[in-house]
Enzyme design. Structure first.
Site, PDB file in Angstrom:
ATOM      1  N   SER A 272      -3.838   6.688  -3.407  1.00 33.53           N
ATOM      2  CA  SER A 272      -5.275   6.691  -3.983  1.00 33.53           C
ATOM      3  C   SER A 272      -5.579   7.776  -3.482  1.00 33.53           C
ATOM      4  O   SER A 272      -5.661   8.160  -2.055  1.00 33.53           O
ATOM      5  CB  SER A 272      -6.117   5.070  -3.640  1.00 33.53           C
ATOM      6  OG  SER A 272      -7.752   5.544  -4.106  1.00 33.53           O
TER       7      SER A 272
ATOM      8  N   ARG B 232      -8.481   8.370  -2.177  1.00 35.88           N
ATOM      9  CA  ARG B 232      -9.743   7.391  -1.001  1.00 35.88           C
ATOM     10  C   ARG B 232      -8.907   8.106   0.121  1.00 35.88           C
ATOM     11  O   ARG B 232      -9.217   8.185   0.721  1.00 35.88           O
ATOM     12  CB  ARG B 232      -9.795   6.472  -1.607  1.00 35.88           C
ATOM     13  CG  ARG B 232     -11.351   6.679  -2.449  1.00 35.88           C
ATOM     14  CD  ARG B 232     -11.467   5.391  -2.763  1.00 35.88           C
ATOM     15  NE  ARG B 232     -10.181   4.346  -3.864  1.00 35.88           N
ATOM     16  CZ  ARG B 232     -10.654   3.020  -3.155  1.00 35.88           C
ATOM     17  NH1 ARG B 232     -11.768   2.584  -3.908  1.00 35.88           N
ATOM     18  NH2 ARG B 232      -9.648   2.137  -4.159  1.00 35.88           N
ATOM     19  N   TYR B 233      -7.640   7.434   0.140  1.00 43.24           N
ATOM     20  CA  TYR B 233      -6.683   7.498   1.304  1.00 43.24           C
ATOM     21  C   TYR B 233      -6.009   8.368   1.412  1.00 43.24           C
ATOM     22  O   TYR B 233      -4.670   8.614   2.370  1.00 43.24           O
ATOM     23  CB  TYR B 233      -6.048   5.864   1.131  1.00 43.24           C
ATOM     24  CG  TYR B 233      -6.730   4.956   0.696  1.00 43.24           C
ATOM     25  CD1 TYR B 233      -7.691   4.356   1.867  1.00 43.24           C
ATOM     26  CD2 TYR B 233      -6.383   4.078  -0.777  1.00 43.24           C
ATOM     27  CE1 TYR B 233      -8.792   3.422   0.854  1.00 43.24           C
ATOM     28  CE2 TYR B 233      -7.242   3.143  -0.936  1.00 43.24           C
ATOM     29  CZ  TYR B 233      -8.161   2.626  -0.012  1.00 43.24           C
ATOM     30  OH  TYR B 233      -9.271   1.696  -0.224  1.00 43.24           O
ATOM     31  N   ILE B 234      -5.412   9.724   0.644  1.00 45.33           N
ATOM     32  CA  ILE B 234      -4.915  10.862   1.333  1.00 45.33           C
ATOM     33  C   ILE B 234      -5.271  12.056   1.328  1.00 45.33           C
ATOM     34  O   ILE B 234      -7.023  12.115   0.826  1.00 45.33           O
ATOM     35  CB  ILE B 234      -3.296  10.725  -0.027  1.00 45.33           C
ATOM     36  CG1 ILE B 234      -4.404  10.898  -1.535  1.00 45.33           C
ATOM     37  CG2 ILE B 234      -2.545   9.714   0.228  1.00 45.33           C
ATOM     38  CD1 ILE B 234      -3.313  11.574  -2.499  1.00 45.33           C
TER      39      ILE B 234
END
Length: 440
Positions: A84, A86-88
């Protein structure tokens, strides 16, 4: 010709404008792109654009202009297994700063959206990225498909053209691809994976054709061979997987008889390890914004070469003008300090108007750097008019009057011999600087 799609140009423009020294979340970067470059098509497609610019697995980018700091997808699922946004995290690649030199930004034509300065009409990198990373897409009445090419071969051909030689033919090339690409005819190629026989019952598949993803190959080729159908008996007995994110390894077991039959028919053909690559739709926007169809990769390379060479000359002219303006500014400052020290000039207890009149009478130049910058902006504006007769012949150039702040705002510490010597050294270094060397 256009080397990036509009969304990609917006991402690159925002990253260069932000100039982040640390990584930033992909979701956060997408928000910045929408704000800084007036992106109006929803953040989801923007997120995928950012992820695609950072991918570096086999079959994606040969040179990724963003860094993939996290799970940006693998060749197992063709990038669809990216985490996602949001996490990378990502940031501009050091290579991107070399491909798109900052000195070129003064030569580009930037667009405006509701009076907001956004990305340029097109970027001109030092290598044709449309060949390095390929291009694929469809539009109204047109389609484009260009494979990736080895940047080292492109650089070699550019050197050849600088030496008045014709570019050599190039085969498509994908970073870290271990298979083979053969030319079948004009713009037609055969892409082969890698397969070998380990013993009389075992074969090993260590490479798949470009953009044949590992999971898709397993489900569409090996599973049917293992299960068989009513019309076709099972061909293999078993297979095991030893892949990594970057490599492919299937170890397949089958009967000795069926292996012999497969060898006779051709292992690549039986195990579907060959695919064709046709490049007859090389359609791109040229530097004038017109769609143009190219017959060969060499045609694209030659047109890029001529355009890039022209912009090197423009960059050199720009640097010569910039260095001349800076040298003139330093010369005026040094002269002012000398005349002040020698008592030829007095500035104490005088009004601003008298000071400006005195500077003009003594032959000091209005800020040379500001005047040169304004002249460049005016030249760009005249180019943008495209020959329209706009009778605004009242030049607003000198409505504000001459500008001597660059002299009169110098601190008192400048009124020393050391400062004069330093200013003169700086002026001489600007005059001796070789703009030709700075261009490359």
């Amino acid at each position: 010709m256009t080397c990036l799609k509009p969304g990609q140009r917006k991402v690159l423009f925002t990253c260069m404008k932000r100039n982040d020294k640390r990584e930033v979340k992909v979701a956060q970067l997408a928000g910045s792109v929408a704000e800084m470059s007036a992106y109006h098509h929803g953040e989801q497609s923007l997120l995928m654009t950012i992820v695609n610019l950072a991918q570096n697995f086999v079959g994606s980018n040969n040179v990724n202009i963003l860094q993939p700091l996290g799970q940006f997808g693998t060749r197992i699922n063709g990038g669809k297994d990216a985490a996602s946004p949001r996490y990378i995290f990502t940031m501009l690649s050091p290579l991107a700063k070399m491909l798109f030199p900052a000195m070129d930004s003064s030569l580009l034509k930037f667009l405006f959206d509701d009076n907001q300065k956004v990305e340029p009409e097109w970027y001109i990198p030092i290598l044709p990225l449309v060949l390095v990373n390929g291009a694929e897409g469809i539009g109204t009445g047109w389609a484009c498909k260009i494979p990736n090419y080895d940047h080292r071969e492109i650089v070699n051909n550019l050197y050849r053209m600088l030496n008045m030689q014709d570019p050599l033919p190039m085969l498509p090339s994908y970073k870290n691809f271990k298979g083979v690409i053969h030319e079948l005819g004009q713009n037609q190629y055969m892409v082969s994976g890698e397969i070998s026989v380990l013993d009389k019952n075992t074969i090993e598949i260590t490479e798949l054709p470009v953009r044949t993803w590992t999971q898709a190959y397993k489900e569409s080729v090996l599973e049917p061979m293992l299960q068989g159908t009513e019309k076709t008996p099972a061909l293999i007995n078993d297979y095991k997987e030893y892949h990594t994110d970057q490599t492919v390894k299937f170890v397949v077991r089958m009967s000795e008889e069926k292996l012999a039959q497969a060898e006779a028919a051709g292992l690549h053909k039986v195990f579907k390890l060959q695919s064709s690559l046709t490049c007859n739709s090389m359609v791109l926007f040229d530097h004038m914004g017109c769609l143009k169809r190219y017959d060969s990769v060499q045609d694209i390379l030659k047109e890029f070469f001529e355009l890039r060479l022209h912009y090197y000359k423009l960059r050199k002219d720009w640097l010569v003008g910039s260095l001349g303006a800076e040298a003139s500014k330093l010369s005026n400052q040094a002269r002012f300090v000398l005349e002040k020290i020698e008592g030829k000039i007095t500035i104490e207890n005088k009004s601003k108007r008298d000071l400006i009149r005195m500077m003009v009478q003594n032959g000091f130049e209005s800020d040379p750097v500001a005047a040169w910058t304004k002249a460049q902006e005016k030249a760009l504006e005249e180019d943008d008019r495209d020959g329209n007769d706009s009778d605004g012949s009242v030049d607003s150039v000198s409505l504000s009057g001459p500008n001597f702040n660059y002299i009169l705002n110098m601190p008192l510490w400048c009124l020393s011999k050391e400062k004069v010597d330093e200013l003169l050294r700086q002026r001489d270094s600007k005059r001796e600087m070789n703009p030709h060397a700075l261009c490359y």
